[in-house]
Scaffold this motif. Structure first.
Motif, PDB file in Angstrom:
ATOM      1  N   ASN A  67       4.757  21.561  46.640  1.00 43.37           N
ATOM      2  CA  ASN A  67       4.128  21.123  47.886  1.00 43.37           C
ATOM      3  C   ASN A  67       5.089  20.324  48.758  1.00 43.37           C
ATOM      4  O   ASN A  67       5.071  20.437  49.989  1.00 43.37           O
ATOM      5  CB  ASN A  67       2.893  20.271  47.581  1.00 43.37           C
ATOM      6  CG  ASN A  67       1.745  21.094  47.036  1.00 43.37           C
ATOM      7  OD1 ASN A  67       1.824  22.317  46.978  1.00 43.37           O
ATOM      8  ND2 ASN A  67       0.679  20.423  46.633  1.00 43.37           N
TER       9      ASN A  67
ATOM     10  N   TYR B  28       5.970  20.892  52.797  1.00 43.35           N
ATOM     11  CA  TYR B  28       5.815  19.889  53.860  1.00 43.35           C
ATOM     12  C   TYR B  28       7.151  19.463  54.457  1.00 43.35           C
ATOM     13  O   TYR B  28       7.193  19.012  55.606  1.00 43.35           O
ATOM     14  CB  TYR B  28       5.052  18.680  53.332  1.00 43.35           C
ATOM     15  CG  TYR B  28       3.572  18.939  53.194  1.00 43.35           C
ATOM     16  CD1 TYR B  28       2.756  18.986  54.311  1.00 43.35           C
ATOM     17  CD2 TYR B  28       2.996  19.154  51.945  1.00 43.35           C
ATOM     18  CE1 TYR B  28       1.398  19.235  54.205  1.00 43.35           C
ATOM     19  CE2 TYR B  28       1.643  19.404  51.822  1.00 43.35           C
ATOM     20  CZ  TYR B  28       0.844  19.441  52.956  1.00 43.35           C
ATOM     21  OH  TYR B  28      -0.499  19.701  52.836  1.00 43.35           O
TER      22      TYR B  28
ATOM     23  N   PRO C 193       5.741  20.258  58.377  1.00 40.85           N
ATOM     24  CA  PRO C 193       4.976  19.026  58.184  1.00 40.85           C
ATOM     25  C   PRO C 193       3.475  19.171  58.399  1.00 40.85           C
ATOM     26  O   PRO C 193       2.694  18.390  57.871  1.00 40.85           O
ATOM     27  CB  PRO C 193       5.582  18.077  59.222  1.00 40.85           C
ATOM     28  CG  PRO C 193       6.937  18.632  59.509  1.00 40.85           C
ATOM     29  CD  PRO C 193       6.788  20.113  59.391  1.00 40.85           C
ATOM     30  N   THR C 194       3.068  20.151  59.190  1.00 40.40           N
ATOM     31  CA  THR C 194       1.647  20.363  59.464  1.00 40.40           C
ATOM     32  C   THR C 194       1.298  21.839  59.299  1.00 40.40           C
ATOM     33  O   THR C 194       2.169  22.713  59.349  1.00 40.40           O
ATOM     34  CB  THR C 194       1.276  19.943  60.899  1.00 40.40           C
ATOM     35  OG1 THR C 194       1.946  20.809  61.824  1.00 40.40           O
ATOM     36  CG2 THR C 194       1.684  18.500  61.174  1.00 40.40           C
ATOM     37  N   ARG C 195       0.022  22.088  59.098  1.00 42.55           N
ATOM     38  CA  ARG C 195      -0.464  23.469  59.036  1.00 42.55           C
ATOM     39  C   ARG C 195      -0.150  24.206  60.339  1.00 42.55           C
ATOM     40  O   ARG C 195       0.226  25.374  60.344  1.00 42.55           O
ATOM     41  CB  ARG C 195      -1.980  23.468  58.777  1.00 42.55           C
ATOM     42  CG  ARG C 195      -2.625  24.861  58.788  1.00 42.55           C
ATOM     43  CD  ARG C 195      -4.129  24.760  58.600  1.00 42.55           C
ATOM     44  NE  ARG C 195      -4.470  24.196  57.325  1.00 42.55           N
ATOM     45  CZ  ARG C 195      -4.614  24.928  56.202  1.00 42.55           C
ATOM     46  NH1 ARG C 195      -4.437  26.244  56.246  1.00 42.55           N
ATOM     47  NH2 ARG C 195      -4.934  24.340  55.070  1.00 42.55           N
TER      48      ARG C 195
ATOM     49  N   GLU D   5      -6.014  18.354  50.307  1.00 46.00           N
ATOM     50  CA  GLU D   5      -4.989  19.036  51.103  1.00 46.00           C
ATOM     51  C   GLU D   5      -5.358  19.034  52.569  1.00 46.00           C
ATOM     52  O   GLU D   5      -4.518  18.825  53.444  1.00 46.00           O
ATOM     53  CB  GLU D   5      -4.816  20.473  50.585  1.00 46.00           C
ATOM     54  CG  GLU D   5      -3.755  21.295  51.301  1.00 46.00           C
ATOM     55  CD  GLU D   5      -4.302  21.943  52.560  1.00 46.00           C
ATOM     56  OE1 GLU D   5      -3.576  21.947  53.583  1.00 46.00           O
ATOM     57  OE2 GLU D   5      -5.428  22.415  52.524  1.00 46.00           O
TER      58      GLU D   5
ATOM     59  N   ARG E 259      -4.546  15.732  54.122  1.00 46.90           N
ATOM     60  CA  ARG E 259      -3.134  15.557  54.391  1.00 46.90           C
ATOM     61  C   ARG E 259      -2.690  16.379  55.582  1.00 46.90           C
ATOM     62  O   ARG E 259      -1.813  15.985  56.344  1.00 46.90           O
ATOM     63  CB  ARG E 259      -2.327  15.946  53.148  1.00 46.90           C
ATOM     64  CG  ARG E 259      -0.826  15.727  53.326  1.00 46.90           C
ATOM     65  CD  ARG E 259      -0.097  16.020  52.041  1.00 46.90           C
ATOM     66  NE  ARG E 259       1.335  15.751  52.167  1.00 46.90           N
ATOM     67  CZ  ARG E 259       2.215  15.929  51.206  1.00 46.90           C
ATOM     68  NH1 ARG E 259       1.809  16.344  50.021  1.00 46.90           N
ATOM     69  NH2 ARG E 259       3.494  15.671  51.392  1.00 46.90           N
ATOM     70  N   ALA E 260      -3.290  17.536  55.747  1.00 46.55           N
ATOM     71  CA  ALA E 260      -2.874  18.441  56.824  1.00 46.55           C
ATOM     72  C   ALA E 260      -3.355  17.970  58.181  1.00 46.55           C
ATOM     73  O   ALA E 260      -2.918  18.488  59.188  1.00 46.55           O
ATOM     74  CB  ALA E 260      -3.411  19.854  56.556  1.00 46.55           C
TER      75      ALA E 260
END
Length: 249
Positions: free
Chosen positions: A51, A55, A59-61, A227, A230-231
């Motif tokens: 993971n 990231y 860093p982001t979806r 998750e 965090r996203a």
């Protein structure tokens, strides 16, 4: 759609570039089959990396989605240019939406991208605006040529075509080309011949945005996963935030 600026490939070591390529391939495959809500840890697992590696590259979806679908954005723009270059505006409109439906029927990720217009994805706002401009230009030309009913506006088409696109995955499971029937039926309602007066005026773009924001909220699980936290915020929250900014501007 502009590629993500997170860790540009030209600055990566060979092993880092390999990991990035593996992540993009895994994300492209899983988004295509399952849509944009695939957990990021599953994408990392499919790519064979941790993971933290995912990231570090994305860093982001939204950064990952923007990179995966950069080519799809360019393809949509090319389809629009081809439609606008067609002498008969109605034919151009049919071909343009036919190309869009081919894409969204074959790829659940592109379906999510087109029907949800997630504002935080790099280049998404520009693509949405260009799409609306293309449709509006084709409508105006078709009306001038006498093939499109005169009381139709851009948002009429976008309002109806969005939910139809959203239904395509289920229709495709029944028959891959079933969407052609319903697209043809829908577009026939916009033809000039045998048109009847419409009972109420059209909606504005801000109302369409709110409708889809409510749709995203309905599709968001009640209990977010670790998750997802965090996203970042859900797509419903992003949609409402984008709508708020648009209304303030």
């Amino acid at each position: 759609m502009a590629p993500s600026s997170a860790n540009p490939p030209g600055r990566l070591r060979r092993d880092a570039q390999r990991n990035r390529d593996l992540l993009l391939a895994a994300a492209r495959d899983m988004f295509s089959r399952n849509g944009l809500d695939v957990p990021l840890d599953q994408i990392a697992k499919e790519a064979g990396v941790g993971n933290a590696t995912l990231y570090r590259h994305f860093p982001t979806r939204e950064a990952l989605i923007g990179e995966v679908f950069a080519d799809a954005g360019a393809g949509l723009a090319a389809a629009g240019e081809e439609a606008l270059a067609t002498d008969d505006a109605w034919t151009g409109l049919e071909r343009y939406f036919g190309r869009i439906f081919e894409l969204v029927a074959a790829d659940r990720g592109i379906n999510d991208l087109v029907t949800q217009a997630i504002p935080a994805i790099p280049g998404m706002l520009e693509i949405s605006r260009q799409h609306a401009t293309t449709v509006g230009t084709l409508i105006a030309r078709a009306q001038d040529q006498g093939t499109m009913r005169r009381d139709v506006v851009t948002m009429d088409l976008l309002f109806l075509l969005g939910p139809l696109c959203r239904a395509l995955p289920a229709a495709t499971e029944l028959r891959p080309d079933l969407w052609r029937r319903y697209l043809a039926l829908l577009l026939d309602g916009f033809r000039a011949r045998a048109a009847h007066p419409l009972p109420v005026p059209p909606i504005g773009e801000e109302h369409l945005d709110r409708m889809f924001a409510d749709l995203w909220e309905a599709e968001t699980p009640a209990t977010p996963s670790a998750e997802q936290g965090r996203a970042g915020p859900s797509r419903a929250e992003q949609g409402r935030a984008g709508l708020s900014r648009a209304e303030q501007g």
